[in-house]
Design a protein around this motif. Structure first.
Motif, PDB file in Angstrom:
ATOM      1  N   TYR A 129      -8.024   1.731  -2.327  1.00  0.00           N
ATOM      2  CA  TYR A 129      -8.104   3.077  -1.774  1.00  0.00           C
ATOM      3  C   TYR A 129      -7.023   3.199  -0.709  1.00  0.00           C
ATOM      4  CZ  TYR A 129      -9.518   6.752   1.423  1.00  0.00           C
ATOM      5  OH  TYR A 129      -9.519   7.842   2.251  1.00  0.00           O
ATOM      6  N   PHE A 130      -6.232   4.259  -0.788  1.00  0.00           N
ATOM      7  CA  PHE A 130      -5.159   4.496   0.168  1.00  0.00           C
ATOM      8  C   PHE A 130      -5.347   5.834   0.855  1.00  0.00           C
ATOM      9  CE2 PHE A 130      -3.406   1.674  -3.020  1.00  0.00           C
ATOM     10  CZ  PHE A 130      -2.770   0.710  -2.239  1.00  0.00           C
TER      11      PHE A 130
ATOM     12  N   CYS B 195     -10.303  -3.064  -1.667  1.00  0.00           N
ATOM     13  CA  CYS B 195      -9.272  -3.056  -0.638  1.00  0.00           C
ATOM     14  C   CYS B 195      -8.962  -1.618  -0.255  1.00  0.00           C
ATOM     15  CB  CYS B 195      -8.009  -3.742  -1.162  1.00  0.00           C
ATOM     16  SG  CYS B 195      -6.675  -3.854   0.047  1.00  0.00           S
ATOM     17  N   TRP B 196      -8.876  -1.351   1.042  1.00  0.00           N
ATOM     18  CA  TRP B 196      -8.461  -0.037   1.510  1.00  0.00           C
ATOM     19  C   TRP B 196      -7.304  -0.204   2.479  1.00  0.00           C
ATOM     20  CZ3 TRP B 196      -8.701   0.452   6.724  1.00  0.00           C
ATOM     21  CH2 TRP B 196      -9.636  -0.300   7.414  1.00  0.00           C
TER      22      TRP B 196
ATOM     23  N   SER C  13      -6.140  -2.193   7.216  1.00  0.00           N
ATOM     24  CA  SER C  13      -6.655  -2.612   5.921  1.00  0.00           C
ATOM     25  C   SER C  13      -7.780  -3.621   6.112  1.00  0.00           C
ATOM     26  CB  SER C  13      -5.539  -3.252   5.084  1.00  0.00           C
ATOM     27  OG  SER C  13      -6.046  -3.705   3.843  1.00  0.00           O
ATOM     28  N   ASN C  14      -8.684  -3.641   5.152  1.00  0.00           N
ATOM     29  CA  ASN C  14      -9.729  -4.647   5.174  1.00  0.00           C
ATOM     30  C   ASN C  14      -9.274  -5.950   4.518  1.00  0.00           C
ATOM     31  OD1 ASN C  14      -9.718  -3.514   2.553  1.00  0.00           O
ATOM     32  ND2 ASN C  14     -11.842  -4.130   2.219  1.00  0.00           N
ATOM     33  N   ASP C  15      -8.145  -5.928   3.797  1.00  0.00           N
ATOM     34  CA  ASP C  15      -7.675  -7.141   3.122  1.00  0.00           C
ATOM     35  C   ASP C  15      -6.160  -7.095   2.889  1.00  0.00           C
ATOM     36  OD1 ASP C  15      -7.221  -9.369   1.481  1.00  0.00           O
ATOM     37  OD2 ASP C  15      -9.136  -9.116   0.445  1.00  0.00           O
ATOM     38  N   PRO C  16      -5.360  -7.491   3.889  1.00  0.00           N
ATOM     39  CA  PRO C  16      -3.902  -7.468   3.749  1.00  0.00           C
ATOM     40  C   PRO C  16      -3.389  -8.309   2.577  1.00  0.00           C
ATOM     41  CG  PRO C  16      -4.501  -7.758   6.042  1.00  0.00           C
ATOM     42  CD  PRO C  16      -5.762  -7.869   5.247  1.00  0.00           C
TER      43      PRO C  16
ATOM     44  N   LEU D 188      -4.819  -8.689  -0.379  1.00  0.00           N
ATOM     45  CA  LEU D 188      -4.924  -7.899  -1.615  1.00  0.00           C
ATOM     46  C   LEU D 188      -3.837  -6.837  -1.672  1.00  0.00           C
ATOM     47  CD1 LEU D 188      -8.690  -7.315  -2.507  1.00  0.00           C
ATOM     48  CD2 LEU D 188      -6.931  -8.469  -3.838  1.00  0.00           C
ATOM     49  N   LEU D 189      -3.428  -6.311  -0.524  1.00  0.00           N
ATOM     50  CA  LEU D 189      -2.310  -5.359  -0.519  1.00  0.00           C
ATOM     51  C   LEU D 189      -1.042  -6.031  -1.045  1.00  0.00           C
ATOM     52  CD1 LEU D 189      -2.716  -3.460   2.853  1.00  0.00           C
ATOM     53  CD2 LEU D 189      -3.146  -2.602   0.549  1.00  0.00           C
ATOM     54  N   ARG D 190      -0.833  -7.281  -0.676  1.00  0.00           N
ATOM     55  CA  ARG D 190       0.317  -8.035  -1.182  1.00  0.00           C
ATOM     56  C   ARG D 190       0.226  -8.175  -2.703  1.00  0.00           C
ATOM     57  NH1 ARG D 190       2.912 -13.396   1.192  1.00  0.00           N
ATOM     58  NH2 ARG D 190       3.044 -11.912   2.880  1.00  0.00           N
TER      59      ARG D 190
END
Length: 80
Positions: free
Chosen positions: A2-3, A32-33, A63-66, A68-70
């Motif tokens: 979610y962005f 992940c947001w 973010s709740n999980d950097p 996962l953003l990667r």
């Protein structure tokens, strides 16, 4: 994923075969947001900027999980 980018909300679902983008927050609790600015997204995408921990600590990227953003960026063929 979610962005929220400057108030514009999108939900992105990814699997091995495709990804789907929906307007708004399409799931109650996304894995992940991420909340950030358009300016920073453009800097990452077009200028190959690599976010640092200071971007997260300062609140430029939330973010709740950097990690996962990667993985999200890697799924799009980008190395961050």
């Amino acid at each position: 994923f979610y962005f929220n980018v400057d108030g514009i909300e999108k939900t992105v679902s990814i699997d091995r075969e495709k990804f789907v983008v929906k307007d708004g927050k399409a799931v109650e609790k996304p894995d992940c947001w991420c909340k950030t600015s358009r300016r920073l997204i453009e800097k990452i995408w077009y200028d190959n900027y690599k976010p640092s921990m200071s971007d997260f600590i300062s609140g430029k990227i939330r973010s709740n999980d950097p990690y996962l953003l990667r993985r999200f960026m890697e799924a799009l063929g980008r190395k961050v």
